[in-house]
Scaffold this motif. Structure first.
Motif, PDB file in Angstrom:
ATOM      1  N   ASP A 167       0.845  -1.186   0.000  1.00 39.22           N
ATOM      2  CA  ASP A 167       0.000   0.000   0.000  1.00 39.22           C
ATOM      3  C   ASP A 167       0.883   1.240   0.000  1.00 39.22           C
ATOM      4  O   ASP A 167       2.022   1.217   0.478  1.00 39.22           O
ATOM      5  CB  ASP A 167      -0.896   0.025   1.244  1.00 39.22           C
ATOM      6  CG  ASP A 167      -1.987  -1.025   1.187  1.00 39.22           C
ATOM      7  OD1 ASP A 167      -2.293  -1.503   0.077  1.00 39.22           O
ATOM      8  OD2 ASP A 167      -2.522  -1.373   2.251  1.00 39.22           O
ATOM      9  N   ILE A 168       0.336   2.321  -0.536  1.00 42.03           N
ATOM     10  CA  ILE A 168       1.057   3.586  -0.632  1.00 42.03           C
ATOM     11  C   ILE A 168       0.284   4.646   0.129  1.00 42.03           C
ATOM     12  O   ILE A 168      -0.946   4.711   0.065  1.00 42.03           O
ATOM     13  CB  ILE A 168       1.236   4.009  -2.103  1.00 42.03           C
ATOM     14  CG1 ILE A 168       2.122   2.996  -2.839  1.00 42.03           C
ATOM     15  CG2 ILE A 168       1.824   5.405  -2.215  1.00 42.03           C
ATOM     16  CD1 ILE A 168       2.220   3.258  -4.327  1.00 42.03           C
ATOM     17  N   ARG A 169       0.985   5.467   0.861  1.00 43.16           N
ATOM     18  CA  ARG A 169       0.358   6.546   1.627  1.00 43.16           C
ATOM     19  C   ARG A 169       0.964   7.882   1.211  1.00 43.16           C
ATOM     20  O   ARG A 169       2.147   7.971   0.882  1.00 43.16           O
ATOM     21  CB  ARG A 169       0.557   6.336   3.139  1.00 43.16           C
ATOM     22  CG  ARG A 169      -0.171   5.103   3.673  1.00 43.16           C
ATOM     23  CD  ARG A 169      -1.672   5.348   3.695  1.00 43.16           C
ATOM     24  NE  ARG A 169      -2.409   4.199   4.203  1.00 43.16           N
ATOM     25  CZ  ARG A 169      -2.972   3.270   3.432  1.00 43.16           C
ATOM     26  NH1 ARG A 169      -2.851   3.347   2.116  1.00 43.16           N
ATOM     27  NH2 ARG A 169      -3.630   2.277   3.968  1.00 43.16           N
ATOM     28  N   VAL A 170       0.133   8.932   1.256  1.00 46.55           N
ATOM     29  CA  VAL A 170       0.623  10.283   0.985  1.00 46.55           C
ATOM     30  C   VAL A 170       0.461  11.125   2.241  1.00 46.55           C
ATOM     31  O   VAL A 170      -0.413  10.860   3.077  1.00 46.55           O
ATOM     32  CB  VAL A 170      -0.126  10.938  -0.198  1.00 46.55           C
ATOM     33  CG1 VAL A 170       0.056  10.121  -1.463  1.00 46.55           C
ATOM     34  CG2 VAL A 170      -1.593  11.127   0.117  1.00 46.55           C
ATOM     35  N   GLU A 171       1.314  12.124   2.366  1.00 46.19           N
ATOM     36  CA  GLU A 171       1.233  13.039   3.502  1.00 46.19           C
ATOM     37  C   GLU A 171      -0.118  13.743   3.494  1.00 46.19           C
ATOM     38  O   GLU A 171      -0.611  14.177   2.453  1.00 46.19           O
ATOM     39  CB  GLU A 171       2.365  14.062   3.427  1.00 46.19           C
ATOM     40  CG  GLU A 171       2.458  14.980   4.632  1.00 46.19           C
ATOM     41  CD  GLU A 171       3.611  15.959   4.508  1.00 46.19           C
ATOM     42  OE1 GLU A 171       3.813  16.755   5.433  1.00 46.19           O
ATOM     43  OE2 GLU A 171       4.291  15.930   3.469  1.00 46.19           O
ATOM     44  N   ARG A 172      -0.735  13.872   4.670  1.00 45.47           N
ATOM     45  CA  ARG A 172      -2.120  14.318   4.766  1.00 45.47           C
ATOM     46  C   ARG A 172      -2.334  15.799   4.461  1.00 45.47           C
ATOM     47  O   ARG A 172      -3.374  16.179   3.942  1.00 45.47           O
ATOM     48  CB  ARG A 172      -2.649  14.043   6.182  1.00 45.47           C
ATOM     49  CG  ARG A 172      -2.898  12.571   6.469  1.00 45.47           C
ATOM     50  CD  ARG A 172      -4.161  12.109   5.796  1.00 45.47           C
ATOM     51  NE  ARG A 172      -4.508  10.737   6.153  1.00 45.47           N
ATOM     52  CZ  ARG A 172      -5.587  10.109   5.710  1.00 45.47           C
ATOM     53  NH1 ARG A 172      -6.413  10.732   4.888  1.00 45.47           N
ATOM     54  NH2 ARG A 172      -5.832   8.870   6.059  1.00 45.47           N
ATOM     55  N   LYS A 230       4.874   7.681   0.319  1.00 43.47           N
ATOM     56  CA  LYS A 230       5.643   6.655   1.026  1.00 43.47           C
ATOM     57  C   LYS A 230       5.001   5.288   0.862  1.00 43.47           C
ATOM     58  O   LYS A 230       3.783   5.172   0.719  1.00 43.47           O
ATOM     59  CB  LYS A 230       5.730   6.984   2.523  1.00 43.47           C
ATOM     60  CG  LYS A 230       6.369   8.323   2.841  1.00 43.47           C
ATOM     61  CD  LYS A 230       6.367   8.583   4.340  1.00 43.47           C
ATOM     62  CE  LYS A 230       6.980   9.936   4.659  1.00 43.47           C
ATOM     63  NZ  LYS A 230       6.973  10.206   6.121  1.00 43.47           N
ATOM     64  N   LEU A 231       5.838   4.259   0.870  1.00 49.86           N
ATOM     65  CA  LEU A 231       5.316   2.911   1.012  1.00 49.86           C
ATOM     66  C   LEU A 231       4.827   2.742   2.444  1.00 49.86           C
ATOM     67  O   LEU A 231       5.430   3.281   3.386  1.00 49.86           O
ATOM     68  CB  LEU A 231       6.394   1.873   0.700  1.00 49.86           C
ATOM     69  CG  LEU A 231       6.935   1.861  -0.736  1.00 49.86           C
ATOM     70  CD1 LEU A 231       8.057   0.835  -0.864  1.00 49.86           C
ATOM     71  CD2 LEU A 231       5.830   1.580  -1.730  1.00 49.86           C
ATOM     72  N   LYS A 232       3.749   1.987   2.613  1.00 49.87           N
ATOM     73  CA  LYS A 232       3.169   1.847   3.950  1.00 49.87           C
ATOM     74  C   LYS A 232       4.178   1.268   4.929  1.00 49.87           C
ATOM     75  O   LYS A 232       4.254   1.687   6.083  1.00 49.87           O
ATOM     76  CB  LYS A 232       1.924   0.965   3.884  1.00 49.87           C
ATOM     77  CG  LYS A 232       1.227   0.807   5.219  1.00 49.87           C
ATOM     78  CD  LYS A 232      -0.035  -0.023   5.105  1.00 49.87           C
ATOM     79  CE  LYS A 232      -0.712  -0.154   6.459  1.00 49.87           C
ATOM     80  NZ  LYS A 232      -1.959  -0.981   6.363  1.00 49.87           N
TER      81      LYS A 232
END
Length: 220
Positions: free
Chosen positions: A155-160, A195-197
């Motif tokens: 999963d990939i996350r982005v800064e909120r 970022k990668l989770k």
């Protein structure tokens, strides 16, 4: 005769009132806007450094058309403060692969981008009133469920959160009884870390969209 009557009717609708804008006025506008990202991605640099492949790869964010509502308050006859209350705009995010990395759709993110600008209206008491503005944009990234089948299938996350400047230009066409037509263009600086989770940052993504809108409004 009908053509002459039509021309006279249009002229009557567009004829300026004695005072189009005064200090203390409120204007509410509704627009349809196209959000067109002008993205810049460093994904290829990360992939090339870590895997020796994928140089030139990048993240891409698609265009989206959304409704927008904004409220303006005239501090003086020429100076107005505008708060844009856009609904969330959902964008598909994908990898455009190169040099051994495949192109891939990662999913979508939902952006909530309220923007506050200060405007200078050049001709507030005329039918055609151009303006320029500058201000600040805050973007909240929501529902950012991105996933890649590459890079270990994570999963990939982005800064909120993102804060950045905003520039604006447009014009109002003042009609009778406080009604107006509007065209508006904004450029917003929006950036986020990707970022990668369960891993490191893989990209510093600048989205930086052009926001081009057309609509109507009412002065109170």
């Amino acid at each position: 005769m009908k053509l002459k009557q039509s021309v006279l009717l249009v002229c009557a609708l567009l004829s300026p009132l004695a005072a189009m804008a005064e200090a203390g006025d409120w204007v509410i506008r509704a627009r349809a806007v196209n959000v067109s990202p002008n993205e810049s991605s460093d994904l290829g640099k990360y992939l090339n450094r870590e895997a020796g492949a994928g140089a030139g790869s990048k993240l891409e964010v698609n265009d989206q058309v959304i409704p927008e509502l904004d409220v303006s308050y005239y501090v003086t006859k020429n100076i107005a403060l505008e708060l844009v209350l856009a609904l969330g705009t959902r964008h598909d995010v994908s990898i455009k692969g190169a040099n051994g990395v495949a192109s891939e759709n990662l999913g979508s993110v939902n952006l909530l981008p309220p923007t506050l600008t200060a405007q200078w209206h050049f001709r507030p008491d005329q039918t055609f009133d151009p303006y320029v503005g500058a201000g600040i944009n805050y973007t909240r990234f929501m529902d950012n469920g991105l996933h890649t089948n590459q890079l270990g299938g994570q999963d990939i996350r982005v800064e909120r959160n993102s804060w950045g400047p905003a520039l604006q230009a447009g014009f109002d066409i003042n009609l009778k009884d406080g009604w107006l037509l509007n065209a508006d263009v904004k450029y917003l600086w929006i950036d986020t870390d990707v970022k990668l989770k369960n891993g490191p940052k893989i990209d510093s993504l600048d989205i930086n969209p052009w926001v081009i809108g057309f609509g109507f409004g009412k002065r109170f």
